[in-house]
Design a protein around this motif. Structure first.
Motif, PDB file in Angstrom:
ATOM      1  N   VAL A  46       0.853  -1.182   0.000  1.00 60.25           N
ATOM      2  CA  VAL A  46       0.000   0.000   0.000  1.00 60.25           C
ATOM      3  C   VAL A  46       0.892   1.235   0.000  1.00 60.25           C
ATOM      4  CG1 VAL A  46      -1.772   1.257   1.267  1.00 60.25           C
ATOM      5  CG2 VAL A  46      -1.760  -1.238   1.300  1.00 60.25           C
ATOM      6  N   GLU A  47       0.661   2.129  -0.946  1.00 64.93           N
ATOM      7  CA  GLU A  47       1.409   3.382  -1.011  1.00 64.93           C
ATOM      8  C   GLU A  47       0.732   4.439  -0.160  1.00 64.93           C
ATOM      9  OE1 GLU A  47       2.776   5.353  -4.581  1.00 64.93           O
ATOM     10  OE2 GLU A  47       2.893   3.376  -5.528  1.00 64.93           O
ATOM     11  N   GLN A  48       1.547   5.175   0.555  1.00 60.70           N
ATOM     12  CA  GLN A  48       1.009   6.250   1.371  1.00 60.70           C
ATOM     13  C   GLN A  48       1.358   7.569   0.690  1.00 60.70           C
ATOM     14  OE1 GLN A  48       2.471   6.354   5.352  1.00 60.70           O
ATOM     15  NE2 GLN A  48       1.019   7.910   6.005  1.00 60.70           N
ATOM     16  N   VAL A  49       0.356   8.366   0.436  1.00 57.45           N
ATOM     17  CA  VAL A  49       0.557   9.650  -0.218  1.00 57.45           C
ATOM     18  C   VAL A  49       0.720  10.720   0.862  1.00 57.45           C
ATOM     19  CG1 VAL A  49      -0.443  11.366  -1.770  1.00 57.45           C
ATOM     20  CG2 VAL A  49      -0.825   8.930  -2.176  1.00 57.45           C
ATOM     21  N   VAL A  50       1.807  11.480   0.729  1.00 63.28           N
ATOM     22  CA  VAL A  50       2.080  12.557   1.668  1.00 63.28           C
ATOM     23  C   VAL A  50       2.166  13.852   0.882  1.00 63.28           C
ATOM     24  CG1 VAL A  50       3.692  13.443   3.381  1.00 63.28           C
ATOM     25  CG2 VAL A  50       3.372  10.974   3.138  1.00 63.28           C
ATOM     26  N   THR A  51       1.404  14.824   1.323  1.00 63.91           N
ATOM     27  CA  THR A  51       1.401  16.103   0.617  1.00 63.91           C
ATOM     28  C   THR A  51       2.555  16.985   1.094  1.00 63.91           C
ATOM     29  OG1 THR A  51       0.011  17.217   2.239  1.00 63.91           O
ATOM     30  CG2 THR A  51      -1.114  16.019   0.451  1.00 63.91           C
ATOM     31  N   ASN A  52       2.873  17.990   0.303  1.00 60.06           N
ATOM     32  CA  ASN A  52       3.904  18.964   0.692  1.00 60.06           C
ATOM     33  C   ASN A  52       3.515  19.681   1.983  1.00 60.06           C
ATOM     34  OD1 ASN A  52       5.544  18.378  -1.469  1.00 60.06           O
ATOM     35  ND2 ASN A  52       4.750  20.051  -2.746  1.00 60.06           N
ATOM     36  N   GLU A  53       2.242  19.946   2.150  1.00 62.27           N
ATOM     37  CA  GLU A  53       1.763  20.630   3.344  1.00 62.27           C
ATOM     38  C   GLU A  53       1.998  19.782   4.590  1.00 62.27           C
ATOM     39  OE1 GLU A  53      -0.095  20.393   0.510  1.00 62.27           O
ATOM     40  OE2 GLU A  53       0.007  22.476  -0.126  1.00 62.27           O
ATOM     41  N   GLN A  54       1.789  18.472   4.466  1.00 66.94           N
ATOM     42  CA  GLN A  54       2.018  17.584   5.604  1.00 66.94           C
ATOM     43  C   GLN A  54       3.503  17.528   5.961  1.00 66.94           C
ATOM     44  OE1 GLN A  54       0.052  14.213   3.764  1.00 66.94           O
ATOM     45  NE2 GLN A  54      -1.492  14.170   5.398  1.00 66.94           N
ATOM     46  N   VAL A  55       4.345  17.473   4.948  1.00 65.29           N
ATOM     47  CA  VAL A  55       5.789  17.455   5.191  1.00 65.29           C
ATOM     48  C   VAL A  55       6.216  18.760   5.845  1.00 65.29           C
ATOM     49  CG1 VAL A  55       8.061  17.414   4.079  1.00 65.29           C
ATOM     50  CG2 VAL A  55       6.269  15.840   3.314  1.00 65.29           C
ATOM     51  N   PHE A  56       5.718  19.878   5.348  1.00 64.98           N
ATOM     52  CA  PHE A  56       6.058  21.174   5.911  1.00 64.98           C
ATOM     53  C   PHE A  56       5.591  21.281   7.365  1.00 64.98           C
ATOM     54  CE2 PHE A  56       5.198  25.703   6.702  1.00 64.98           C
ATOM     55  CZ  PHE A  56       6.488  26.199   6.532  1.00 64.98           C
ATOM     56  N   ALA A  57       4.390  20.824   7.649  1.00 67.40           N
ATOM     57  CA  ALA A  57       3.872  20.866   9.022  1.00 67.40           C
ATOM     58  C   ALA A  57       4.745  20.039   9.958  1.00 67.40           C
ATOM     59  CB  ALA A  57       2.429  20.367   9.052  1.00 67.40           C
ATOM     60  N   LYS A  58       5.168  18.873   9.499  1.00 70.37           N
ATOM     61  CA  LYS A  58       6.022  18.008  10.318  1.00 70.37           C
ATOM     62  C   LYS A  58       7.383  18.667  10.546  1.00 70.37           C
ATOM     63  CE  LYS A  58       4.775  14.425  11.626  1.00 70.37           C
ATOM     64  NZ  LYS A  58       4.137  14.099  12.905  1.00 70.37           N
ATOM     65  N   LEU A  59       7.933  19.301   9.514  1.00 66.34           N
ATOM     66  CA  LEU A  59       9.208  20.011   9.664  1.00 66.34           C
ATOM     67  C   LEU A  59       9.089  21.159  10.666  1.00 66.34           C
ATOM     68  CD1 LEU A  59      10.578  20.154   6.017  1.00 66.34           C
ATOM     69  CD2 LEU A  59      11.601  18.973   7.957  1.00 66.34           C
ATOM     70  N   CYS A  60       7.973  21.837  10.656  1.00 66.29           N
ATOM     71  CA  CYS A  60       7.748  22.925  11.619  1.00 66.29           C
ATOM     72  C   CYS A  60       7.724  22.383  13.045  1.00 66.29           C
ATOM     73  CB  CYS A  60       6.450  23.672  11.303  1.00 66.29           C
ATOM     74  SG  CYS A  60       6.565  24.693   9.829  1.00 66.29           S
ATOM     75  N   GLU A  61       7.112  21.223  13.243  1.00 61.45           N
ATOM     76  CA  GLU A  61       7.085  20.599  14.561  1.00 61.45           C
ATOM     77  C   GLU A  61       8.498  20.235  15.028  1.00 61.45           C
ATOM     78  OE1 GLU A  61       4.404  17.242  14.887  1.00 61.45           O
ATOM     79  OE2 GLU A  61       2.910  18.270  13.657  1.00 61.45           O
ATOM     80  N   VAL A  62       9.273  19.673  14.116  1.00 56.43           N
ATOM     81  CA  VAL A  62      10.655  19.295  14.446  1.00 56.43           C
ATOM     82  C   VAL A  62      11.470  20.538  14.782  1.00 56.43           C
ATOM     83  CG1 VAL A  62      12.783  18.311  13.503  1.00 56.43           C
ATOM     84  CG2 VAL A  62      10.600  17.163  13.112  1.00 56.43           C
ATOM     85  N   GLU A  63      11.292  21.601  14.003  1.00 55.03           N
ATOM     86  CA  GLU A  63      12.014  22.847  14.257  1.00 55.03           C
ATOM     87  C   GLU A  63      11.679  23.387  15.643  1.00 55.03           C
ATOM     88  OE1 GLU A  63      12.960  26.846  11.755  1.00 55.03           O
ATOM     89  OE2 GLU A  63      10.858  26.283  11.919  1.00 55.03           O
ATOM     90  N   LYS A  64      10.407  23.328  16.031  1.00 55.12           N
ATOM     91  CA  LYS A  64       9.990  23.781  17.356  1.00 55.12           C
ATOM     92  C   LYS A  64      10.691  22.984  18.449  1.00 55.12           C
ATOM     93  CE  LYS A  64       5.237  25.114  17.425  1.00 55.12           C
ATOM     94  NZ  LYS A  64       3.951  24.801  17.959  1.00 55.12           N
TER      95      LYS A  64
END
Length: 95
Positions: A4-22
């Motif tokens: 099963v392929e999981q589709v990840v949007t750019n917005e989801q990646v960006f949101a996750k990066l923001c969490e990591v940055e915090k």
């Protein structure tokens, strides 16, 4: 088994990066930390004013001894090792 392929949007990646940055910006302080704190840092850790911290916290005979750091003008600024402040809190259940 079907893959099963999981589709990840750019917005989801960006949101996750923001969490990591915090998380990276938020310093985890514990009894092994070695940063030097001035009175304002100690006050912020306790959630008190600088005046109250100076009168009631750092004045305690059980509070860690400060380190005198010589400034450019020859005046020594008091600094405390952050891990020692945390140890004080743990030992005396202050925070």
């Amino acid at each position: 088994m079907e893959k099963v392929e999981q589709v990840v949007t750019n917005e989801q990646v960006f949101a996750k990066l923001c969490e990591v940055e915090k998380l990276l910006k938020c310093k985890g302080v514990n009894e092994h930390s070695r940063e030097l704190w001035d009175l304002e840092d100690v006050a912020n850790y306790f959630g008190y004013t600088k005046e109250h911290t100076c009168r009631s916290v750092t004045a305690s005979p059980h509070f860690p001894k400060p380190i005198a750091v010589q400034g450019l003008r020859g005046r020594g600024a008091k600094k405390w090792v952050s891990g020692e402040v945390v140890q004080f809190c743990l030992r005396w259940k202050v925070k």
